[in-house]
Design a protein around this motif. Structure first.
Motif, mmCIF file in Angstrom:
data_model
loop_
_atom_site.group_PDB
_atom_site.id
_atom_site.type_symbol
_atom_site.label_atom_id
_atom_site.label_comp_id
_atom_site.label_asym_id
_atom_site.label_seq_id
_atom_site.Cartn_x
_atom_site.Cartn_y
_atom_site.Cartn_z
ATOM 1 N N VAL A 567 -22.487 29.082 -49.173
ATOM 2 C CA VAL A 567 -23.121 29.125 -50.502
ATOM 3 C C VAL A 567 -24.544 28.595 -50.448
ATOM 4 N N THR A 568 -24.759 27.513 -49.711
ATOM 5 C CA THR A 568 -26.087 26.882 -49.679
ATOM 6 C C THR A 568 -27.016 27.510 -48.655
ATOM 7 N N GLY A 569 -26.451 28.316 -47.723
ATOM 8 C CA GLY A 569 -27.277 28.916 -46.686
ATOM 9 C C GLY A 569 -27.807 27.910 -45.685
ATOM 10 N N ALA A 570 -27.031 26.856 -45.424
ATOM 11 C CA ALA A 570 -27.467 25.775 -44.538
ATOM 12 C C ALA A 570 -27.692 26.276 -43.114
ATOM 13 N N ASN A 571 -28.711 25.717 -42.465
ATOM 14 C CA ASN A 571 -29.005 26.062 -41.067
ATOM 15 C C ASN A 571 -29.679 24.853 -40.422
ATOM 16 N N ALA A 572 -28.856 23.956 -39.872
ATOM 17 C CA ALA A 572 -29.371 22.704 -39.315
ATOM 18 C C ALA A 572 -30.251 22.943 -38.101
ATOM 19 N N LYS A 573 -29.939 23.960 -37.317
ATOM 20 C CA LYS A 573 -30.742 24.234 -36.121
ATOM 21 C C LYS A 573 -32.166 24.634 -36.475
ATOM 22 N N LYS A 578 -28.540 20.862 -45.506
ATOM 23 C CA LYS A 578 -28.265 20.603 -46.910
ATOM 24 C C LYS A 578 -27.487 19.303 -47.071
ATOM 25 N N GLU A 579 -27.608 18.716 -48.287
ATOM 26 C CA GLU A 579 -26.930 17.460 -48.576
ATOM 27 C C GLU A 579 -26.091 17.590 -49.838
ATOM 28 N N LEU A 580 -25.053 16.785 -49.875
ATOM 29 C CA LEU A 580 -24.197 16.676 -51.050
ATOM 30 C C LEU A 580 -24.025 15.187 -51.329
ATOM 31 N N PHE A 581 -24.422 14.757 -52.541
ATOM 32 C CA PHE A 581 -24.451 13.323 -52.872
ATOM 33 C C PHE A 581 -25.360 12.563 -51.902
ATOM 34 N N ILE A 583 -25.856 13.086 -48.855
ATOM 35 C CA ILE A 583 -25.275 12.952 -47.516
ATOM 36 C C ILE A 583 -25.150 14.350 -46.910
ATOM 37 N N PRO A 584 -25.689 14.586 -45.713
ATOM 38 C CA PRO A 584 -25.476 15.893 -45.068
ATOM 39 C C PRO A 584 -23.983 16.125 -44.821
ATOM 40 N N PHE A 585 -23.462 17.241 -45.319
ATOM 41 C CA PHE A 585 -22.032 17.511 -45.106
ATOM 42 C C PHE A 585 -21.837 18.218 -43.757
ATOM 43 N N SER A 586 -20.680 17.987 -43.163
ATOM 44 C CA SER A 586 -20.370 18.545 -41.845
ATOM 45 C C SER A 586 -19.836 19.962 -41.987
ATOM 46 N N PRO A 618 -19.595 23.264 -33.836
ATOM 47 C CA PRO A 618 -20.440 22.998 -35.011
ATOM 48 C C PRO A 618 -21.353 24.189 -35.295
ATOM 49 N N TYR A 619 -21.613 24.444 -36.547
ATOM 50 C CA TYR A 619 -22.505 25.548 -36.912
ATOM 51 C C TYR A 619 -23.044 25.290 -38.313
ATOM 52 N N GLY A 620 -23.914 26.151 -38.764
ATOM 53 C CA GLY A 620 -24.436 26.034 -40.129
ATOM 54 C C GLY A 620 -25.127 24.706 -40.366
ATOM 55 N N ASN A 621 -24.521 23.836 -41.134
ATOM 56 C CA ASN A 621 -25.139 22.579 -41.544
ATOM 57 C C ASN A 621 -25.026 21.472 -40.500
ATOM 58 N N SER A 622 -24.432 21.769 -39.331
ATOM 59 C CA SER A 622 -24.232 20.741 -38.307
ATOM 60 C C SER A 622 -24.624 21.255 -36.932
ATOM 61 N N THR A 623 -25.156 20.355 -36.128
ATOM 62 C CA THR A 623 -25.424 20.664 -34.718
ATOM 63 C C THR A 623 -24.434 19.953 -33.804
ATOM 64 N N THR A 624 -23.698 18.997 -34.368
ATOM 65 C CA THR A 624 -22.665 18.281 -33.613
ATOM 66 C C THR A 624 -21.443 18.094 -34.503
#
Length: 781
Positions: A567-573, A578-581, A583-586, A618-624
């Protein structure tokens, strides 16, 4: 090496001396004319039987013989020797009595053997297996005051089934037997076998029970054998219903009323002559179900969901057992009893009564325990648990617990840090699927909806503090006793760090003046973490069955942040995290599979093996993958030759780090293999020989942990260990001691990984021999 060789030689010498004493000295304790019975040998004299059939018959007959000789180990009789050398105790207690009568074994003498009785047993067993003309004779062979008995068995030809005839009259019960004769265990051409005949009677009875014949019994069936039809070794079988079978047993019964006493007490409630209870106040009726619960302790709906009999239903054993099992699995009843009382003998109807005795609804339990780990941590834990088994009067279970624990490092790194944990958790378990739509289940196990919430305060003194919040909602259901499913629609973990000390931050950032190199991977331990998503696990096991080969499998899938990431289109790489409250969500996908295979070698020994494979991506909003969700190996339930969390990832050498943080190695990929031979030495004392192998790896390259990435050379980075163990099985618990030694160390130079030398931890004060002692409760797998 000379030290170990010296010990080895002494051990061999001691064992050799004990062997000589126990083998040669037992007979000197015999009285004049006595001979020690050393066992029996069976010779099968038959030219028509195959080698396999002879072996099977011989093995079966051997089990029938009595008495059994004194137990032996490698040809020795140590328990008999202990009995002989221990003086007669004056009292039936104390060390001497325990040694002589609990550890020791009284000698089994030739005079204890009744050869004629054993010959009759041999003939009788052979006839039951179709050898109708079996004969047996025996003789004794003695030497040096020891004797064995030789039994010569001439079984003759084995009789085969030539035909099977079932009853053929026009009655309802006969029609039901005829309808399942194709499934009969009695097959033309198979050998006559009394055990198969008994099983056939049970099969017919089970079918009839499922067709309303409640009062029928296997004893109402007789299977006659006629071997006079031909001169060949063949037999005709005739399946019949006995003439003296009661009329009631040949009638089909239907359910009239179903009555439940959910607060049953034998002293207060009794069934009348016609099944009418003496106390009938507060009767509630729901879907033709009569609930007698004067104090309104239970909601009637729980019994409507648990019971499968309806008014007018034909009785069947399947629904009978299903209802009882579901009532038991509610977990709120101490005793569950079922009775059927004839209410209309003319129309073949009876009432079903369920007499249920509740357990105490509330319980409070205080637990204290001491523990030790292979990472040199010793500590204790206190748990206070409260349970309510009928919280909303629908057999809902509410469990709440508070606990406190501490772990102190004894030995190990000079800069060790202790661990303090304090927490609380609660679980509400509802015995049904709570959903906006109706889900029916025909399983014997009641499905459950579980709501969980918990908090833990964790402090590693001098380093950091973590606050862990967890909550989940999901379902747990079992198809049968072998298959279980657990689906958590939402599983949330929030980790909030606090009080990160300068000492720990220095390890992350590095300090050239103090000679400390930077280690950014330690930052992940104290990062804020928000993990949420569904998880699913499936478990299959048949280890509870009395089979030679049994299996266990558990597979799990964990999908965190999938929808939120899309939904957010997160791409940590790409730097777009993106963050929620705040805090970056995993966001990751993780799966793990645990396969176990158990093979029973004989009554006293078995082989257990395990293979674990897991991967997290890990993918999207996470690199680990979050640290708390990564894989670890080492320790008392893993690769026992290495301490907990000291292995990996890959060929990375953890000795390059400060020893304070040696116990935090983790990975995204896990492979582990274990094999163990288990043997019973004496009653509660068991021994094992085992080998373990495995490691963890990273999905992505980590510059701070070179050699940690999973590659095509992963097989070269497998750690291997082996050892021996003792297990004290006291029924209520199993105390396990495993002594293990590393055989292959993946962070050594590639050509030097197979080694028996001690592990060297550089300049740290932690220098130990290459023997790791694991003390634990229960089996490792």
């Amino acid at each position: 090496m000379q030290k170990y060789s010296h010990i080895y030689c002494k051990t061999v010498a001691a064992l050799s001396l004990f062997a000589a004493l126990s083998s040669c000295s037992n007979t000197k304790f015999l009285q004049e004319g006595q001979m020690l019975y050393t066992g029996a040998k069976i010779n099968i004299i038959n030219d028509t039987l195959s080698k396999k059939d002879k072996s099977n018959l011989k093995e079966a007959l051997q089990e029938q013989l009595r008495p059994k000789p004194n137990s032996s180990f490698l040809g020795l009789r140590p328990q008999l020797y202990i009995y002989n050398i221990t003086r007669e105790p004056k009292k039936e207690k104390g060390l001497r009595y325990w040694l002589k009568y609990k550890i020791g074994e009284k000698p089994v003498l030739l005079g204890d053997v009744d050869r004629e009785f054993n010959e009759k047993i041999i003939v009788n067993y052979s006839e039951n297996k179709g050898f109708f003309n079996a004969r047996a004779s025996s003789d004794t062979i003695s030497k040096n005051r020891k004797a064995k008995v030789i039994y010569d068995v001439r079984p003759g030809a084995r009789y085969l089934i030539s035909s099977v005839t079932f009853p053929s009259d026009s009655s309802v019960i006969t029609s039901e037997i005829q309808s399942v004769k194709a499934e009969s265990f009695l097959k033309t051409g198979n050998p006559f076998d009394l055990d198969v005949i008994k099983a056939e009677r049970e099969r017919i009875d089970e079918h009839l029970k499922n067709k309303g014949f409640y009062y029928f019994s296997p004893d109402n069936i007789v299977i006659q054998a006629d071997s006079t039809v031909t001169k060949e070794p063949k037999v005709e079988l005739f399946v019949k219903i006995k003439e003296n079978t009661p009329t009631l047993a040949k009638e089909q019964f239907t359910i009239d009323k179903t009555v439940v006493f959910p607060d049953y007490n034998l002293a207060d409630v009794k069934l009348g002559k016609y099944g009418i209870p003496y106390k009938t106040d507060s009767v509630k009726v729901i879907n033709d179900l009569y609930i007698i619960d004067p104090e309104n302790k239970f909601k009637p709906k729980i019994f409507d969901r648990a019971l499968y009999f309806q008014k007018g239903d034909l009785y069947n054993r399947k629904d009978h057992n299903l209802s009882l099992n579901r009532l038991i699995s509610l977990g709120v009843f101490k005793f569950v009893k079922n009775e059927f009382v004839v209410s209309d003998s003319l129309n073949h109807k009876f009432d079903a009564y369920y007499l249920l005795t509740p357990r105490p609804f509330q319980s409070l339990r205080l637990e204290t325990l001491g523990k030790t780990s292979s990472a040199n941590y010793t500590g204790g834990e206190v748990n206070l648990n409260w349970t309510h088994r009928n919280f909303f009067r629908g057999a809902e279970q509410l469990k709440a617990a508070v606990y406190g624990a501490f772990d102190v490092q004894v030995g190990g790194p000079k800069d060790a840090n202790n661990i303090i944990r304090v927490g609380a958790n609660a679980q509400l378990s509802i015995p049904r699927i709570v959903a906006p739509f109706t889900i029916s289940s025909s399983s014997a196990f009641v499905p459950r909806t579980n709501f969980d919430i918990g908090y833990e305060y964790l402090s590693r003194t001098q380093l950091y503090t973590l606050h862990n919040f967890t909550t989940s909602v999901g379902y747990l259901w079992k198809e049968n006793e072998r298959k279980e499913h657990q689906l958590k629609l939402l599983d949330v973990t929030l980790v909030a760090p606090q009080n990160i000390t300068e000492k720990y931050q220095e390890q992350i950032d590095g300090n050239p003046v103090a000679g400390i190199s930077p280690n950014p991977s330690l930052q992940r331990v104290v990062d804020k973490q928000l993990i949420f998503g569904p998880t699913y696990s499936y478990t299959y096991t048949n280890t509870m069955l009395p089979k030679k080969n049994t299996f266990y499998y558990k597979g799990s899938v964990d999908l965190a942040g999938t929808i939120a990431g899309l939904v957010t289109g997160a791409n940590a790489k790409a730097g777009d995290q993106k963050e929620l409250f705040n805090i970056p969500f995993s966001q990751y996908a993780k799966t793990e599979h645990d396969f176990r295979y158990y093979r029973k070698v004989n009554d006293k020994s078995s082989i257990a093996t395990r293979f674990i494979a897991g991967v997290g991506y890990p993918y999207g909003n996470s690199t680990t993958i979050p640290y708390v969700k990564q894989f670890f190996v080492g320790g008392s339930n893993s690769i026992r030759a290495f301490r907990a969390r000291t292995l990996g990832p890959g060929s990375y050498d953890p000795r390059s780090q400060n020893a304070t943080f040696f116990f935090d190695q983790s990975g995204d990929v896990k492979l582990e293999m274990n094999a163990e031979y288990r043997a019973n030495l004496y009653k509660f004392l068991n021994a094992a020989v085992f080998a373990d192998a495995g490691n963890v790896w990273l999905i992505n390259e980590d510059p701070t942990r070179p050699g940690g990435k999973f590659s095509k050379d992963f097989a070269k980075e497998i750690a291997v260990g082996a050892g021996v163990g003792l297990r004290l099985d006291f029924s209520i618990l199993i105390l396990r001691l495993d002594l293990a030694m590393p055989l292959r160390i993946p962070y050594y130079e590639e050509g030097e990984r197979w080694t028996f030398n001690q592990i060297d931890f550089g300049n740290s004060t932690w220098r130990r021999d290459n023997l790791i002692l694991n003390i634990a409760i229960g089996y490792p797998f």
